[in-house]
Scaffold this active site. Structure first.
Site, PDB file in Angstrom:
ATOM      1  N   GLU A   9      34.858 -43.881  78.681  1.00  0.00           N
ATOM      2  CA  GLU A   9      33.836 -43.030  79.321  1.00  0.00           C
ATOM      3  C   GLU A   9      34.331 -42.404  80.613  1.00  0.00           C
ATOM      4  O   GLU A   9      33.892 -41.325  80.987  1.00  0.00           O
ATOM      5  CB  GLU A   9      32.572 -43.855  79.601  1.00  0.00           C
ATOM      6  N   ASP A 105      30.811 -46.964  77.645  1.00  0.00           N
ATOM      7  CA  ASP A 105      29.943 -48.067  78.070  1.00  0.00           C
ATOM      8  C   ASP A 105      29.133 -48.592  76.886  1.00  0.00           C
ATOM      9  O   ASP A 105      28.610 -47.808  76.086  1.00  0.00           O
ATOM     10  CB  ASP A 105      28.972 -47.606  79.172  1.00  0.00           C
ATOM     11  N   TYR A 310      29.531 -55.882  83.775  1.00  0.00           N
ATOM     12  CA  TYR A 310      28.839 -54.597  83.574  1.00  0.00           C
ATOM     13  C   TYR A 310      27.506 -54.556  84.329  1.00  0.00           C
ATOM     14  O   TYR A 310      26.666 -55.438  84.176  1.00  0.00           O
ATOM     15  CB  TYR A 310      28.599 -54.405  82.082  1.00  0.00           C
TER      16      TYR A 310
END
Length: 724
Positions: A9, A105, A310
């Site tokens: 990403e 992601d 994350y």
């Protein structure tokens, strides 16, 4: 030999993956190895096309052209990042590429980023999915050993497309309808408008609140502690002064008899691990960070430093597969001020409850915790340290022993009236050792006292009874942290008949997502619908008017609840995406019709006395990041004129940034402190200062000369001989 393209990403994540996969050959926007080609997006490279792509008439905003309902929404490449899209497209369509690994992601939006690129690049090659919660080398290696089939995520992609298309149909049509109907720049959305409505509802509560005086009784004992009166329902407040005074008269000069001494041994476990919203709330409350700021810092700790997992998660628990890695994570973060508590954890067997490990409550990602990568605290800046500290302390607290104490509750009576006092003796600090009372939200503020040894039947004779009084307070205005919490749980702002939808909102985690809430709040500030005064949020007159103009359904979180329910069903394969979009189009027609039929009017609160030189109507004063300007109130006229431009030039008196006003020869620099200076005078002053000031380059040149001088002197020569 055939190759595999890995699509990340962001460039930083792409480079990390490339390093782990031994891709060392650098290309323009990609890296290549013997087996893999790693390339990356820059966030979204592809988006839904603008209305004018379907019909040139939509280039001009007209109420009669609404609603805009193309049968199929097209994709277009974002111009700003078009070059990178072409790079990605070239790699995807190479003849030697047989397979694609999506490494964006791991979530709904990440899936959309990648799949839209694949669709626009018109590639039909087999897809696999990398699904990881941290970007350490170990996590990437483990993830590539357990790649998932792309087909497994097709429903998630369908859900992401449905969300995006629904926002296009409703958001664009409602915004254009409001703007053209009321001749004012107004915007609405299914998340931002209910969020604004919650701020308005809180303001209304505060405005309509009428404070009530209340009274109470306290019994002060000469042994240094106080008992408080309470009724049989444990209420400590009386709303009648007459009743309170009557009671004071009744117990005055009466002894207190201890009727019960209750001792309980209690354990208090640490609060749950952080999800993003809870972390944003704490960072706002403790450090006054905005939600967007916290997410940005977290992203850096995740992507750049690789020391936290994350960030965009709404889970506050971990899954059972993480348990075996916990001690490695403790070792990685257990340095400096965390070392003592970390060593205690490493020496014990971990027994974790369902409030810490619960597979059923983990969504796309587990709670935010440290990674197995060792931290070097000196590499973090002040803000990063603050966020890291919150996460690590919470992580270590959850793994530490509980806080243990003995709670004593004393009940006494005087002439039939009951008084109580409570106190506690700490037996084991447990996880609270980490906090040292600083920023410790778990610190009890129950005014616990140190109680003397008391027994049932004991009579306290020297008692002073005091009448206390106070006033009920209105609910507090929203801080940004409070608003984030309300977005996560907006049930109290819904009608009581929406019980089923309220349950849905609880299941789906409120309005918006953990990833978008901070951006929604930022957008409301930038649109001038809300403003910040100190740490509190206030609705502006424009924001209040907007809520009066939008259809009622768009103001309620119920609409978002319905959408989220259906989007979840699409993600689970229980609802067809086309059916949902068909319902959205019908709803869009209703919204536009309601706005067209509205009899309301919009009053500008930024009207000036200056007339537009083109059409003669009064002009509006608009402020933005660059400065202030006058804009004609008639959108079809569109005349603009700059009033003041914010510059980087500094005031010679107070050193604040100067405003530049006027045109041509008459341009002036002005400061809030009253300083005024012509541009020509300012430039002349700067030239004089430049002549008198020595530049950094010249200073370095001078210092180097001094070093050279020392290197050639006699002492230096003798030292050189000694070294030989």
């Amino acid at each position: 030999m055939s190759k595999i393209v890995v699509l990340a990403e962001k460039p930083s994540v792409g480079r990390d993956i490339a390093r782990v996969l031994q891709c060392h050959k650098k290309g323009n926007g990609f890296m290549e190895g013997a087996k893999y080609i790693v390339t990356w997006a820059l966030g979204h490279l592809v988006t839904l096309a603008d209305p004018e792509v379907y019909d040139q008439k939509y280039k001009t905003w007209k109420l009669e052209d609404l609603p805009m309902l193309p049968s199929h929404l097209k994709l277009s490449v974002i111009k700003k990042t078009g070059k990178q899209f072409q790079t990605v497209k070239t790699q995807l369509n190479r003849k030697d590429v047989r397979e694609i690994v999506i490494a964006t992601d791991a979530g709904r939006e990440g899936e959309l980023v990648a799949r839209w690129i694949l669709e626009k690049a018109n590639t039909k090659k087999p897809i696999k999915r990398l699904w990881i919660s941290s970007v350490t080398d170990k996590a990437i290696r483990d993830g590539f050993k357990q790649l998932k089939p792309g087909k497994q995520f097709e429903n998630l992609y369908a859900s992401a497309v449905a969300r995006s298309e629904a926002d296009w149909y409703v958001g664009l049509n409602a915004t254009r309808a409001l703007t053209t109907k009321f001749n004012a720049q107004l915007s609405t959305g299914r998340v931002q408008t209910p969020t604004l409505a919650m701020v308005a509802a809180r303001e209304e509560e505060i405005k309509s609140f009428k404070p009530k005086p209340f009274y109470g009784l306290e019994a002060n004992i000469n042994k240094g502690f106080t008992l408080t009166w309470q009724d049989t329902n444990h209420n400590k407040r009386l709303f009648s002064k007459q009743t309170a005074e009557k009671m004071l008269k009744k117990v005055a000069n009466q002894p207190l008899t201890i009727v019960n001494v209750d001792k309980k041994y209690k354990k208090k476990f640490a609060p749950q691990l952080y999800d993003l919203t809870e972390l944003q709330r704490d960072a706002n409350r403790i450090f006054n960070f905005s939600g967007k700021q916290t997410l940005s810092i977290m992203q850096k700790l995740y992507e750049h430093h690789k020391i936290l997992t994350y960030p965009r998660t709404d889970s506050r628990v971990i899954s059972s597969d993480i348990v075996s890695t916990l001690k490695d994570r403790v070792k990685a973060c257990g340095v400096d001020q965390y070392a003592r508590q970390a060593n205690k954890i490493l020496q014990k067997e971990l027994k974790l409850s369902k409030s810490v490990v619960n597979n059923a409550k983990v969504t796309d990602h587990h709670a935010i915790i440290p990674t197995e990568q060792a931290v070097v605290l000196t590499e973090l800046n002040d803000k990063e340290l603050k966020i890291y500290d919150l996460v690590v302390k919470r992580f270590l607290a959850v793994l530490s022993d509980p806080y243990e104490f003995e709670q004593t509750t004393v009940t006494a009576e005087a002439d039939g009236e009951q008084f109580t006092a409570s106190g506690k003796v700490v037996k084991k600090q447990g996880w609270k050792e980490l906090y040292h009372r600083s920023f410790d939200e778990e610190a009890d503020d129950d005014n616990e006292q140190r109680l003397p040894a008391l027994e049932k039947g004991h009579v306290l004779k020297t008692v002073t009874y005091v009448l206390t009084q106070g006033e009920t307070k209105p609910p507090e205005r929203f801080t940004e942290g409070g608003l984030l919490q309300a977005m996560e749980n907006p049930v109290r702002y819904m009608n009581s008949q929406d019980k089923k939808l309220a349950q849905t909102l609880s299941k789906t985690g409120g309005i918006g997502t953990v990833a978008t809430r901070a951006d929604i709040i930022e957008k409301l500030f930038n649109s001038m619908y809300m403003e910040m005064k100190g740490k509190y949020i206030f609705i502006t007159p424009t924001g209040r008017q907007l809520l009066d103009l939008v259809p009622e359904e768009l103001r309620s979180p119920a609409l978002t609840a319905e959408w989220e329910q259906k989007l979840s069903q699409i993600a689970e394969g229980k609802l067809n995406q086309r059916q949902f979009i068909s319902e959205i189009k019908t709803y869009t027609k209703q919204v536009v019709q309601q706005i067209k039929a509205s009899q309301e009017t919009f009053k500008h609160d930024n009207m000036t006395g200056t007339k537009c030189p083109h059409c003669g109507k009064l002009m509006l004063e608009i402020s933005n990041k660059k400065g202030r300007m006058l804009v004609c109130q008639d959108r079809s006229c569109g005349h603009k004129k700059n009033i003041a431009k914010y510059t980087n030039a500094r005031c010679p008196n107070c050193h604040k940034r100067l405003e530049l006003r006027g045109e041509g020869e008459g341009q002036l620099f002005l400061c809030k402190c009253g300083h005024r200076e012509k541009v020509s005078t300012f430039n002349a002053r700067k030239q004089r200062e430049k002549k008198n000031n020595v530049s950094r380059k010249e200073i370095n040149k001078y210092l180097k000369k001094q070093d050279d001088g020392f290197a050639n002197n006699a002492l230096a020569e003798q030292l050189a001989k000694l070294k030989k």
